[in-house]
Design an enzyme around this catalytic site. Structure first.
Site, PDB file in Angstrom:
ATOM      1  CG  ASN A  34       2.617  19.499 -36.937  1.00 31.69           C
ATOM      2  OD1 ASN A  34       2.270  18.188 -37.423  1.00 31.69           O
ATOM      3  ND2 ASN A  34       3.135  20.584 -37.499  1.00 31.69           N
ATOM      4  CB  CYS A  35       2.601  17.080 -30.435  1.00 31.63           C
ATOM      5  SG  CYS A  35       3.144  16.837 -29.443  1.00 31.63           S
TER       6      CYS A  35
END
Length: 157
Positions: A34-35
């Site tokens: 989730n970067c």
């Protein structure tokens, strides 16, 4: 000392001696699903497909240490990277890369190559390049696109 002196756990929780990669060029990356840099998985996979037969291995170590951007189980991470980016390079257990609980491999990598702001890793997708003898040759910042590392990989292959 070299990276070959370390044992880590793979995604199944099994001990893996990095000596199994002796003679390979390694790109060791701490990742997160989730970067902002997660799309780099595609570029990493492209490098892997292009140079695996010549001796490149990419080792993926998810880390939830930065903004809790890897909160999922290792099974969910494996499924995500496979389905969304077609990733086939080895996945290892989630690790901490900084602090007292840091994975010993990462403590070693950071001692070999510091970043612009010191040894601590600042974010996910920091990349360490290791030669065929197990020596850390370079460190790349999270924002470094995998394609920008290609020339350095070629030199080591």
């Amino acid at each position: 000392m070299s990276v070959y002196d370390f044992t880590v756990k793979n995604a199944k929780g099994e001990q893996v001696s990095l000596s199994e990669y002796r003679g390979k060029v390694l790109l060791i990356v701490n990742t997160a699903t989730n970067c902002h840099f997660t799309p780099q998985y595609a570029g990493l996979q492209k490098l892997y497909e292009k140079y695996r037969e010549k001796g490149l291995e990419i080792l993926d170590f998810p880390s939830n240490q930065f903004g809790e951007q890897a909160p999922d189980s290792i099974e969910e991470i494996e499924k995500f990277r496979s389905l969304k980016y077609g990733v086939t390079f080895p996945l290892f257990e989630k690790v901490n890369v900084n602090g007292d609980g840091a994975e010993p491999l990462y403590t070693y990598l950071k001692s070999c190559k510091t970043g612009i702001f010191g040894s601590n890793i600042k974010w996910n997708f920091t990349k360490f390049l290791v030669d065929r003898n197990g020596a850390v040759t370079d460190r790349f910042a999270p924002m470094t696109d995998p394609a920008k590392i290609e020339d350095e990989i070629i030199k080591l292959l």
